[in-house]
Design an enzyme around this catalytic site. Structure first.
Site, PDB file in Angstrom:
ATOM      1  CG  HIS A 134      -0.332   0.137   2.539  1.00 15.09           C
ATOM      2  ND1 HIS A 134      -0.075   1.354   3.134  1.00 15.09           N
ATOM      3  CD2 HIS A 134       0.096  -0.804   3.415  1.00 15.09           C
ATOM      4  CE1 HIS A 134       0.470   1.162   4.321  1.00 15.09           C
ATOM      5  NE2 HIS A 134       0.596  -0.139   4.521  1.00 15.09           N
ATOM      6  CG  ASP A 136      -2.796   4.321   2.704  1.00 15.40           C
ATOM      7  OD1 ASP A 136      -2.313   3.210   2.402  1.00 15.40           O
ATOM      8  OD2 ASP A 136      -3.717   4.457   3.546  1.00 15.40           O
ATOM      9  CD  GLU A 200      -2.754  -1.336   5.621  1.00 17.12           C
ATOM     10  OE1 GLU A 200      -2.756  -2.311   6.401  1.00 17.12           O
ATOM     11  OE2 GLU A 200      -2.277  -0.221   5.952  1.00 17.12           O
ATOM     12  CD  GLU A 201      -1.212   2.790   7.484  1.00 12.95           C
ATOM     13  OE1 GLU A 201      -1.834   2.424   8.494  1.00 12.95           O
ATOM     14  OE2 GLU A 201      -0.029   2.481   7.271  1.00 12.95           O
ATOM     15  CG  ASP A 227      -0.629  -7.104   2.539  1.00 17.80           C
ATOM     16  OD1 ASP A 227       0.121  -6.246   2.042  1.00 17.80           O
ATOM     17  OD2 ASP A 227      -1.705  -6.813   3.094  1.00 17.80           O
TER      18      ASP A 227
END
Length: 510
Positions: A134, A136, A200-201, A227
Protein backbone atom coordinates in the site's frame (compact mmCIF):
# COMPACT_ATOMS: atom_id res chain seq x y z
CA UNK A 1 -12.19 -45.47 59.50
CA UNK A 2 -8.51 -44.57 59.70
CA UNK A 3 -6.17 -45.87 57.07
CA UNK A 4 -2.57 -46.44 58.06
CA UNK A 5 0.40 -47.02 55.81
CA UNK A 6 3.51 -48.84 56.79
CA UNK A 7 7.05 -47.81 55.97
CA UNK A 8 7.11 -50.34 53.13
CA UNK A 9 4.08 -48.79 51.46
CA UNK A 10 5.55 -45.31 51.75
CA UNK A 11 8.76 -46.56 50.22
CA UNK A 12 6.90 -48.12 47.30
CA UNK A 13 4.98 -44.89 46.65
CA UNK A 14 8.17 -42.86 46.86
CA UNK A 15 9.79 -45.17 44.37
CA UNK A 16 6.82 -44.91 42.02
CA UNK A 17 6.92 -41.10 42.27
CA UNK A 18 10.64 -40.93 41.54
CA UNK A 19 10.27 -43.34 38.62
CA UNK A 20 7.37 -41.32 37.22
CA UNK A 21 9.32 -38.10 37.58
CA UNK A 22 12.28 -39.69 35.79
CA UNK A 23 9.99 -40.77 32.94
CA UNK A 24 8.57 -37.25 32.59
CA UNK A 25 12.06 -35.72 32.56
CA UNK A 26 13.21 -38.28 30.00
CA UNK A 27 10.23 -37.51 27.75
CA UNK A 28 10.86 -33.77 28.02
CA UNK A 29 14.52 -34.16 27.10
CA UNK A 30 13.80 -36.65 24.33
CA UNK A 31 11.26 -34.34 22.72
CA UNK A 32 13.60 -31.38 23.02
CA UNK A 33 16.75 -32.92 21.61
CA UNK A 34 15.08 -35.02 18.95
CA UNK A 35 13.17 -32.18 17.32
CA UNK A 36 13.93 -31.91 13.60
CA UNK A 37 16.30 -29.09 12.82
CA UNK A 38 14.84 -26.12 11.02
CA UNK A 39 15.91 -26.48 7.41
CA UNK A 40 17.71 -24.05 5.21
CA UNK A 41 19.16 -26.37 2.56
CA UNK A 42 16.85 -26.91 -0.40
CA UNK A 43 16.95 -29.46 -3.16
CA UNK A 44 17.59 -27.91 -6.54
CA UNK A 45 18.76 -24.42 -7.32
CA UNK A 46 16.72 -21.40 -6.39
CA UNK A 47 16.85 -18.02 -8.05
CA UNK A 48 20.30 -16.37 -7.89
CA UNK A 49 20.82 -12.96 -6.35
CA UNK A 50 20.77 -9.93 -8.57
CA UNK A 51 24.15 -8.36 -9.29
CA UNK A 52 23.73 -4.58 -9.33
CA UNK A 53 25.95 -1.99 -10.92
CA UNK A 54 26.67 1.10 -8.85
CA UNK A 55 24.38 3.28 -10.98
CA UNK A 56 21.56 0.75 -10.56
CA UNK A 57 22.09 0.78 -6.81
CA UNK A 58 21.81 4.56 -6.72
CA UNK A 59 18.76 4.34 -8.95
CA UNK A 60 16.88 2.20 -6.45
CA UNK A 61 17.77 4.49 -3.53
CA UNK A 62 16.60 7.54 -5.44
CA UNK A 63 13.37 5.77 -6.38
CA UNK A 64 12.54 5.26 -2.71
CA UNK A 65 13.55 8.77 -1.70
CA UNK A 66 11.31 10.25 -4.37
CA UNK A 67 8.37 8.17 -3.19
CA UNK A 68 8.88 9.26 0.43
CA UNK A 69 8.73 12.91 -0.58
CA UNK A 70 5.13 12.52 -1.77
CA UNK A 71 2.86 12.88 1.32
CA UNK A 72 0.23 10.26 0.49
CA UNK A 73 -1.36 10.65 3.91
CA UNK A 74 -4.58 9.00 5.01
CA UNK A 75 -5.89 11.28 7.77
CA UNK A 76 -9.24 9.57 8.33
CA UNK A 77 -11.75 7.42 6.40
CA UNK A 78 -13.15 10.61 4.92
CA UNK A 79 -9.92 12.55 4.36
CA UNK A 80 -6.92 11.66 2.21
CA UNK A 81 -4.33 13.71 0.39
CA UNK A 82 -5.71 12.97 -3.07
CA UNK A 83 -3.37 15.49 -4.69
CA UNK A 84 -0.43 13.45 -3.45
CA UNK A 85 -2.07 10.21 -4.61
CA UNK A 86 -2.36 11.67 -8.10
CA UNK A 87 1.27 12.75 -7.96
CA UNK A 88 2.32 9.26 -6.85
CA UNK A 89 0.61 7.75 -9.89
CA UNK A 90 2.66 9.90 -12.24
CA UNK A 91 5.79 9.31 -10.20
CA UNK A 92 5.81 5.51 -10.48
CA UNK A 93 5.07 5.76 -14.21
CA UNK A 94 8.22 7.82 -14.70
CA UNK A 95 10.34 5.82 -12.23
CA UNK A 96 9.58 2.40 -13.74
CA UNK A 97 9.21 2.82 -17.51
CA UNK A 98 9.88 -0.85 -18.35
CA UNK A 99 7.08 -2.01 -16.05
CA UNK A 100 4.55 0.39 -17.53
CA UNK A 101 5.62 -0.11 -21.14
CA UNK A 102 6.11 -3.89 -21.17
CA UNK A 103 3.88 -5.91 -23.48
CA UNK A 104 3.71 -8.49 -20.67
CA UNK A 105 2.00 -6.08 -18.25
CA UNK A 106 -1.63 -5.04 -18.20
CA UNK A 107 -2.04 -2.00 -15.96
CA UNK A 108 -5.18 -0.30 -14.67
CA UNK A 109 -6.22 2.22 -12.05
CA UNK A 110 -8.77 0.93 -9.54
CA UNK A 111 -10.89 2.86 -7.07
CA UNK A 112 -9.51 6.15 -8.32
CA UNK A 113 -6.00 5.85 -6.89
CA UNK A 114 -5.04 2.18 -6.45
CA UNK A 115 -2.91 0.33 -9.00
CA UNK A 116 -3.38 -3.16 -10.41
CA UNK A 117 -0.78 -4.88 -12.59
CA UNK A 118 -1.33 -8.19 -14.34
CA UNK A 119 2.03 -9.65 -15.40
CA UNK A 120 1.43 -12.29 -18.04
CA UNK A 121 3.23 -15.63 -17.74
CA UNK A 122 3.87 -18.17 -20.48
CA UNK A 123 2.14 -21.13 -18.77
CA UNK A 124 -1.59 -20.57 -18.32
CA UNK A 125 -1.98 -23.90 -16.54
CA UNK A 126 -0.35 -22.39 -13.43
CA UNK A 127 -2.51 -20.40 -11.02
CA UNK A 128 -1.26 -16.81 -10.65
CA UNK A 129 -0.12 -15.35 -7.33
CA UNK A 130 -0.28 -11.79 -6.02
CA UNK A 131 2.04 -9.30 -4.34
CA UNK A 132 0.19 -6.71 -2.29
CA UNK A 133 1.42 -3.42 -0.81
CA UNK A 134 0.00 0.00 0.00
CA UNK A 135 1.13 3.49 -0.85
CA UNK A 136 -0.74 5.52 1.78
CA UNK A 137 0.86 6.46 5.10
CA UNK A 138 -0.26 7.72 8.50
CA UNK A 139 0.17 11.42 9.37
CA UNK A 140 3.50 12.77 10.63
CA UNK A 141 4.62 16.19 11.85
CA UNK A 142 8.29 17.30 11.96
CA UNK A 143 8.37 17.58 15.77
CA UNK A 144 10.64 14.93 17.27
CA UNK A 145 12.09 13.75 13.95
CA UNK A 146 15.83 13.92 13.27
CA UNK A 147 15.00 14.64 9.63
CA UNK A 148 11.69 15.91 8.20
CA UNK A 149 9.23 13.00 7.73
CA UNK A 150 8.53 13.77 4.07
CA UNK A 151 12.04 14.80 3.03
CA UNK A 152 13.41 11.41 1.95
CA UNK A 153 16.74 12.56 3.33
CA UNK A 154 19.59 10.27 4.28
CA UNK A 155 21.72 10.14 7.44
CA UNK A 156 24.37 7.62 8.51
CA UNK A 157 23.31 5.10 5.87
CA UNK A 158 19.57 5.33 6.70
CA UNK A 159 16.84 6.79 4.50
CA UNK A 160 14.30 8.62 6.65
CA UNK A 161 10.66 9.21 5.90
CA UNK A 162 7.09 8.26 6.72
CA UNK A 163 6.47 5.06 4.78
CA UNK A 164 10.09 3.92 4.64
CA UNK A 165 9.04 0.83 6.62
CA UNK A 166 5.27 0.97 6.23
CA UNK A 167 4.90 0.51 3.31
CA UNK A 168 6.57 2.42 0.48
CA UNK A 169 9.77 0.40 0.70
CA UNK A 170 7.69 -2.62 -0.37
CA UNK A 171 5.80 -0.68 -3.06
CA UNK A 172 9.03 0.54 -4.59
CA UNK A 173 10.82 -2.75 -3.87
CA UNK A 174 8.31 -4.82 -5.83
CA UNK A 175 8.25 -2.46 -8.81
CA UNK A 176 12.03 -2.01 -8.78
CA UNK A 177 12.61 -5.77 -8.73
CA UNK A 178 10.30 -6.20 -11.72
CA UNK A 179 11.97 -3.27 -13.50
CA UNK A 180 15.38 -4.94 -13.10
CA UNK A 181 13.98 -8.32 -14.18
CA UNK A 182 12.60 -6.83 -17.39
CA UNK A 183 15.93 -5.08 -17.95
CA UNK A 184 17.59 -8.51 -17.84
CA UNK A 185 15.10 -9.87 -20.38
CA UNK A 186 13.05 -11.87 -17.89
CA UNK A 187 9.79 -13.47 -19.05
CA UNK A 188 7.73 -15.08 -16.28
CA UNK A 189 6.40 -18.59 -16.58
CA UNK A 190 3.69 -18.09 -13.93
CA UNK A 191 1.43 -15.06 -14.23
CA UNK A 192 1.13 -12.79 -11.21
CA UNK A 193 -0.62 -9.67 -10.01
CA UNK A 194 0.68 -6.63 -8.18
CA UNK A 195 -1.87 -4.69 -6.15
CA UNK A 196 -0.96 -1.30 -4.67
CA UNK A 197 -3.76 -0.04 -2.45
CA UNK A 198 -4.22 3.63 -1.62
CA UNK A 199 -6.17 3.44 1.66
CA UNK A 200 -4.83 0.50 3.69
CA UNK A 201 -4.30 2.71 6.74
CA UNK A 202 -8.06 3.38 6.79
CA UNK A 203 -9.21 -0.22 6.11
CA UNK A 204 -8.76 -0.51 2.34
CA UNK A 205 -12.45 -0.17 1.52
CA UNK A 206 -11.86 1.80 -1.69
CA UNK A 207 -8.50 0.31 -2.64
CA UNK A 208 -7.91 -3.36 -1.86
CA UNK A 209 -11.62 -4.08 -1.69
CA UNK A 210 -12.17 -2.63 -5.17
CA UNK A 211 -9.19 -4.58 -6.50
CA UNK A 212 -10.84 -7.75 -5.18
CA UNK A 213 -14.12 -6.86 -6.89
CA UNK A 214 -12.26 -6.30 -10.15
CA UNK A 215 -10.55 -9.69 -9.93
CA UNK A 216 -13.75 -11.47 -8.90
CA UNK A 217 -15.55 -10.23 -12.02
CA UNK A 218 -12.81 -12.00 -14.01
CA UNK A 219 -13.09 -15.20 -11.94
CA UNK A 220 -9.49 -14.90 -10.80
CA UNK A 221 -8.20 -17.41 -8.26
CA UNK A 222 -4.75 -17.12 -6.72
CA UNK A 223 -2.13 -19.71 -5.78
CA UNK A 224 -1.08 -17.48 -2.90
CA UNK A 225 -0.98 -13.84 -1.84
CA UNK A 226 1.80 -12.00 -0.01
CA UNK A 227 1.18 -8.77 1.91
CA UNK A 228 3.16 -6.79 4.49
CA UNK A 229 3.68 -8.31 7.90
CA UNK A 230 6.41 -9.48 10.23
CA UNK A 231 9.98 -9.13 9.10
CA UNK A 232 13.12 -10.83 10.29
CA UNK A 233 12.99 -10.09 14.03
CA UNK A 234 16.38 -9.46 15.62
CA UNK A 235 16.36 -9.52 19.42
CA UNK A 236 12.59 -9.08 19.53
CA UNK A 237 11.61 -12.57 20.72
CA UNK A 238 13.01 -13.01 24.23
CA UNK A 239 15.42 -15.88 24.72
CA UNK A 240 16.21 -16.60 21.08
CA UNK A 241 19.77 -17.17 19.92
CA UNK A 242 19.57 -15.28 16.64
CA UNK A 243 17.15 -13.43 14.30
CA UNK A 244 13.89 -15.18 13.47
CA UNK A 245 11.66 -14.76 10.40
CA UNK A 246 7.93 -15.02 11.00
CA UNK A 247 5.36 -15.47 8.24
CA UNK A 248 1.91 -14.31 9.27
CA UNK A 249 -0.61 -17.06 8.48
CA UNK A 250 -3.58 -15.28 10.03
CA UNK A 251 -4.58 -11.96 11.59
CA UNK A 252 -6.38 -11.17 14.79
CA UNK A 253 -9.95 -9.97 14.41
CA UNK A 254 -11.05 -6.56 15.67
CA UNK A 255 -13.93 -4.81 17.37
CA UNK A 256 -14.29 -1.07 17.81
CA UNK A 257 -16.91 -0.73 20.54
CA UNK A 258 -18.66 2.43 21.69
CA UNK A 259 -19.89 2.63 25.29
CA UNK A 260 -22.55 5.24 26.10
CA UNK A 261 -24.14 6.21 29.41
CA UNK A 262 -27.09 8.62 29.60
CA UNK A 263 -28.28 10.19 32.87
CA UNK A 264 -30.19 13.32 33.92
CA UNK A 265 -28.04 16.47 33.71
CA UNK A 266 -27.82 18.87 36.61
CA UNK A 267 -25.85 21.46 38.56
CA UNK A 268 -22.55 20.40 40.07
CA UNK A 269 -23.61 21.85 43.44
CA UNK A 270 -26.14 19.01 43.82
CA UNK A 271 -24.47 15.98 42.25
CA UNK A 272 -26.29 12.64 42.07
CA UNK A 273 -24.86 9.56 43.78
CA UNK A 274 -23.79 8.24 40.36
CA UNK A 275 -23.16 10.35 37.28
CA UNK A 276 -22.86 9.29 33.66
CA UNK A 277 -19.10 9.75 33.95
CA UNK A 278 -18.92 7.67 37.13
CA UNK A 279 -21.00 4.83 35.69
CA UNK A 280 -18.90 4.80 32.52
CA UNK A 281 -15.65 4.95 34.47
CA UNK A 282 -16.66 1.95 36.56
CA UNK A 283 -17.46 -0.02 33.42
CA UNK A 284 -14.11 0.88 31.84
CA UNK A 285 -12.29 -0.06 35.02
CA UNK A 286 -13.96 -3.48 35.06
CA UNK A 287 -12.93 -4.05 31.44
CA UNK A 288 -9.34 -3.12 32.16
CA UNK A 289 -9.12 -5.13 35.39
CA UNK A 290 -10.77 -8.27 33.98
CA UNK A 291 -8.74 -9.28 30.97
CA UNK A 292 -10.23 -11.75 28.53
CA UNK A 293 -9.00 -15.35 28.91
CA UNK A 294 -5.49 -16.50 28.09
CA UNK A 295 -5.80 -18.73 25.01
CA UNK A 296 -2.17 -19.49 24.31
CA UNK A 297 -1.79 -22.69 22.33
CA UNK A 298 -5.28 -22.73 20.85
CA UNK A 299 -4.13 -20.91 17.68
CA UNK A 300 -1.09 -21.02 15.37
CA UNK A 301 1.06 -19.38 18.08
CA UNK A 302 1.65 -22.86 19.52
CA UNK A 303 3.25 -23.95 16.24
CA UNK A 304 5.37 -20.79 16.22
CA UNK A 305 7.15 -21.65 19.45
CA UNK A 306 7.29 -25.39 18.95
CA UNK A 307 8.92 -24.99 15.53
CA UNK A 308 11.41 -22.51 16.98
CA UNK A 309 12.14 -24.50 20.15
CA UNK A 310 15.73 -25.25 19.13
CA UNK A 311 16.36 -21.54 18.66
CA UNK A 312 15.81 -20.73 22.35
CA UNK A 313 18.45 -20.83 25.04
CA UNK A 314 18.20 -23.37 27.85
CA UNK A 315 15.82 -23.90 29.67
CA UNK A 316 13.38 -22.16 27.33
CA UNK A 317 14.20 -24.66 24.59
CA UNK A 318 12.90 -27.50 26.78
CA UNK A 319 9.77 -25.53 27.68
CA UNK A 320 8.99 -24.52 24.09
CA UNK A 321 9.48 -28.08 22.84
CA UNK A 322 7.04 -29.37 25.44
CA UNK A 323 4.13 -26.95 25.47
CA UNK A 324 1.86 -29.88 26.35
CA UNK A 325 3.57 -29.77 29.76
CA UNK A 326 4.73 -26.16 30.16
CA UNK A 327 1.81 -24.34 28.51
CA UNK A 328 0.50 -22.87 31.80
CA UNK A 329 3.92 -21.43 32.67
CA UNK A 330 4.71 -20.09 29.18
CA UNK A 331 1.27 -18.52 28.78
CA UNK A 332 1.60 -16.67 32.09
CA UNK A 333 5.11 -15.48 31.35
CA UNK A 334 4.09 -14.18 27.92
CA UNK A 335 1.18 -12.26 29.39
CA UNK A 336 3.60 -10.15 31.47
CA UNK A 337 4.60 -7.95 28.51
CA UNK A 338 2.33 -6.00 26.12
CA UNK A 339 3.78 -7.73 23.03
CA UNK A 340 3.50 -11.19 24.58
CA UNK A 341 0.05 -10.47 25.96
CA UNK A 342 -1.12 -9.56 22.45
CA UNK A 343 -0.26 -13.08 21.32
CA UNK A 344 -1.99 -15.05 24.08
CA UNK A 345 -5.39 -13.36 24.31
CA UNK A 346 -7.94 -10.96 22.90
CA UNK A 347 -6.64 -7.57 24.03
CA UNK A 348 -8.67 -4.69 25.46
CA UNK A 349 -7.52 -1.13 24.76
CA UNK A 350 -9.33 1.95 26.10
CA UNK A 351 -8.71 4.54 23.42
CA UNK A 352 -11.23 7.43 23.61
CA UNK A 353 -13.25 8.96 26.48
CA UNK A 354 -15.63 11.92 26.23
CA UNK A 355 -17.89 13.50 28.82
CA UNK A 356 -18.81 16.89 30.18
CA UNK A 357 -19.27 20.35 28.71
CA UNK A 358 -18.60 22.70 31.66
CA UNK A 359 -16.96 22.53 35.07
CA UNK A 360 -20.21 23.17 36.97
CA UNK A 361 -22.55 20.98 34.88
CA UNK A 362 -23.28 17.30 35.48
CA UNK A 363 -23.21 15.89 31.92
CA UNK A 364 -26.17 14.06 30.46
CA UNK A 365 -23.96 11.76 28.39
CA UNK A 366 -20.55 10.13 28.69
CA UNK A 367 -19.02 8.01 25.93
CA UNK A 368 -15.95 5.89 25.42
CA UNK A 369 -14.39 3.82 22.65
CA UNK A 370 -12.68 0.51 23.32
CA UNK A 371 -10.66 -1.43 20.75
CA UNK A 372 -10.39 -5.22 20.96
CA UNK A 373 -8.01 -7.36 18.91
CA UNK A 374 -9.40 -10.89 18.77
CA UNK A 375 -7.37 -14.03 19.33
CA UNK A 376 -7.80 -16.53 16.44
CA UNK A 377 -9.73 -18.91 18.72
CA UNK A 378 -12.50 -16.37 19.41
CA UNK A 379 -15.28 -14.72 17.43
CA UNK A 380 -16.85 -11.28 17.56
CA UNK A 381 -20.02 -12.70 19.09
CA UNK A 382 -18.12 -14.52 21.84
CA UNK A 383 -16.12 -11.42 22.78
CA UNK A 384 -19.17 -9.15 22.85
CA UNK A 385 -20.94 -11.60 25.16
CA UNK A 386 -17.92 -11.68 27.48
CA UNK A 387 -17.73 -7.87 27.52
CA UNK A 388 -21.41 -7.64 28.52
CA UNK A 389 -20.83 -10.11 31.34
CA UNK A 390 -17.82 -8.16 32.61
CA UNK A 391 -19.60 -4.78 32.59
CA UNK A 392 -22.85 -6.17 34.05
CA UNK A 393 -24.63 -2.83 33.88
CA UNK A 394 -27.61 -2.26 31.62
CA UNK A 395 -27.12 1.50 31.88
CA UNK A 396 -24.02 1.13 29.69
CA UNK A 397 -25.16 0.92 26.07
CA UNK A 398 -22.81 -1.07 23.84
CA UNK A 399 -22.57 -0.39 20.11
CA UNK A 400 -20.07 -2.10 17.81
CA UNK A 401 -19.18 0.37 15.06
CA UNK A 402 -16.66 -1.93 13.40
CA UNK A 403 -16.13 -5.66 13.89
CA UNK A 404 -14.72 -8.66 12.05
CA UNK A 405 -13.66 -12.14 13.08
CA UNK A 406 -10.03 -13.33 12.94
CA UNK A 407 -9.00 -14.36 9.45
CA UNK A 408 -8.88 -18.01 8.39
CA UNK A 409 -5.57 -19.72 9.12
CA UNK A 410 -3.61 -20.17 5.90
CA UNK A 411 -1.89 -23.54 5.39
CA UNK A 412 1.77 -23.80 6.37
CA UNK A 413 2.41 -27.49 5.80
CA UNK A 414 5.23 -28.89 3.67
CA UNK A 415 2.88 -29.45 0.72
CA UNK A 416 1.75 -25.84 0.36
CA UNK A 417 3.34 -24.10 -2.63
CA UNK A 418 2.96 -20.52 -1.43
CA UNK A 419 4.26 -21.02 2.11
CA UNK A 420 7.18 -23.18 1.06
CA UNK A 421 8.16 -20.82 -1.78
CA UNK A 422 8.19 -17.92 0.67
CA UNK A 423 10.12 -19.99 3.20
CA UNK A 424 12.71 -20.97 0.61
CA UNK A 425 13.20 -17.39 -0.54
CA UNK A 426 13.56 -16.13 3.03
CA UNK A 427 16.04 -18.80 4.09
CA UNK A 428 18.11 -18.46 0.92
CA UNK A 429 18.39 -14.69 1.40
CA UNK A 430 18.52 -14.20 5.17
CA UNK A 431 19.80 -17.62 6.37
CA UNK A 432 17.48 -17.57 9.39
CA UNK A 433 14.85 -19.94 10.82
CA UNK A 434 11.29 -19.40 9.55
CA UNK A 435 8.04 -20.15 11.38
CA UNK A 436 4.31 -19.39 11.02
CA UNK A 437 2.80 -16.74 13.29
CA UNK A 438 -0.31 -14.72 14.12
CA UNK A 439 -0.29 -11.08 12.99
CA UNK A 440 -1.46 -8.93 15.90
CA UNK A 441 -2.23 -6.00 13.58
CA UNK A 442 -4.51 -5.89 10.55
CA UNK A 443 -3.73 -5.44 6.87
CA UNK A 444 -5.95 -5.08 3.82
CA UNK A 445 -5.11 -8.66 2.80
CA UNK A 446 -8.26 -9.69 4.69
CA UNK A 447 -10.31 -8.57 1.69
CA UNK A 448 -8.70 -11.30 -0.48
CA UNK A 449 -9.69 -14.44 1.46
CA UNK A 450 -12.23 -15.47 -1.21
CA UNK A 451 -9.53 -15.51 -3.90
CA UNK A 452 -7.15 -17.90 -2.13
CA UNK A 453 -6.79 -19.87 1.08
CA UNK A 454 -3.07 -19.05 1.13
CA UNK A 455 -2.74 -15.47 2.41
CA UNK A 456 0.64 -14.64 3.95
CA UNK A 457 2.18 -11.59 5.55
CA UNK A 458 5.91 -10.89 5.53
CA UNK A 459 8.09 -7.81 5.01
CA UNK A 460 11.64 -8.54 3.80
CA UNK A 461 13.51 -6.38 6.29
CA UNK A 462 15.43 -7.04 9.52
CA UNK A 463 13.64 -5.36 12.44
CA UNK A 464 14.86 -4.71 15.97
CA UNK A 465 12.58 -3.71 18.84
CA UNK A 466 13.63 -0.10 18.21
CA UNK A 467 12.69 -0.40 14.53
CA UNK A 468 9.24 -1.74 15.45
CA UNK A 469 8.68 1.40 17.53
CA UNK A 470 9.43 3.58 14.51
CA UNK A 471 6.50 2.17 12.51
CA UNK A 472 3.77 4.82 12.83
CA UNK A 473 6.20 6.54 15.24
CA UNK A 474 9.10 8.99 15.15
CA UNK A 475 12.12 8.69 12.86
CA UNK A 476 10.78 5.92 10.64
CA UNK A 477 13.71 4.83 8.49
CA UNK A 478 15.28 1.99 6.52
CA UNK A 479 18.95 1.33 5.89
CA UNK A 480 20.38 1.32 2.39
CA UNK A 481 21.37 -2.30 2.88
CA UNK A 482 17.93 -3.21 4.21
CA UNK A 483 16.14 -1.68 1.24
CA UNK A 484 18.44 -3.37 -1.26
CA UNK A 485 17.86 -6.71 0.49
CA UNK A 486 14.11 -6.19 0.07
CA UNK A 487 14.56 -5.80 -3.67
CA UNK A 488 16.71 -8.94 -3.70
CA UNK A 489 13.84 -10.75 -1.96
CA UNK A 490 11.25 -9.85 -4.60
CA UNK A 491 13.76 -10.52 -7.40
CA UNK A 492 14.20 -14.07 -6.11
CA UNK A 493 10.59 -14.66 -5.05
CA UNK A 494 9.19 -13.81 -8.47
CA UNK A 495 11.57 -16.26 -10.13
CA UNK A 496 11.10 -18.96 -7.48
CA UNK A 497 7.34 -18.73 -8.01
CA UNK A 498 7.74 -19.78 -11.65
CA UNK A 499 8.14 -23.38 -10.52
CA UNK A 500 5.26 -25.82 -10.92
CA UNK A 501 6.34 -27.92 -7.92
CA UNK A 502 6.47 -27.30 -4.19
CA UNK A 503 10.03 -26.57 -3.01
CA UNK A 504 11.54 -29.57 -1.21
CA UNK A 505 14.17 -29.22 1.49
CA UNK A 506 16.60 -31.64 3.05
CA UNK A 507 17.51 -31.80 6.74
CA UNK A 508 20.33 -29.47 7.62
CA UNK A 509 21.45 -27.45 10.61
CA UNK A 510 21.28 -23.74 10.12
Amino acid sequence: MAISMGKGSVGVLTGVFIASLAVVVAVLLLRTYNLPELKVAWKGKGAPRIELEEDEREQLYEALKGALRIPTVSFSPSEQNTTALEEFKEYIKSAFPRVFNSSLVEYELVGGYSHLFNVQGSDNSLLPYMLLAHLDVVPATPEGWDLPPFSGEEKDGYIYGRGSLDDKSRVIGILQALEFLFKKGYKPRRSFYIGLGHDEEISGRHGAKEIVKTLETRNVKLEYLLDEGFGVLDGVIYGTKRPIALIGVTEKGAITLNLTVNSPPGHSSMPPRESSIGILSAALSRLEQNRLPNLFGTGPEGSTFEQLANEFYWPLNIMMANLWFFNPIISRLMALTPSGNAIVRTTTALTIVNGGIKANVIPATATATVNFRLHPAQTVEEVLNMVSEIIMDERVILSAIKAFDPLPISPYDEENFGYQTLKRTITDLFSVPVAPAVCTVNTDSRHFVNLTESVYRFSPVVMTAEDLGRVHGLNERISREGFETGIQFYWQLIQNSDSDTVPVHRHSEL
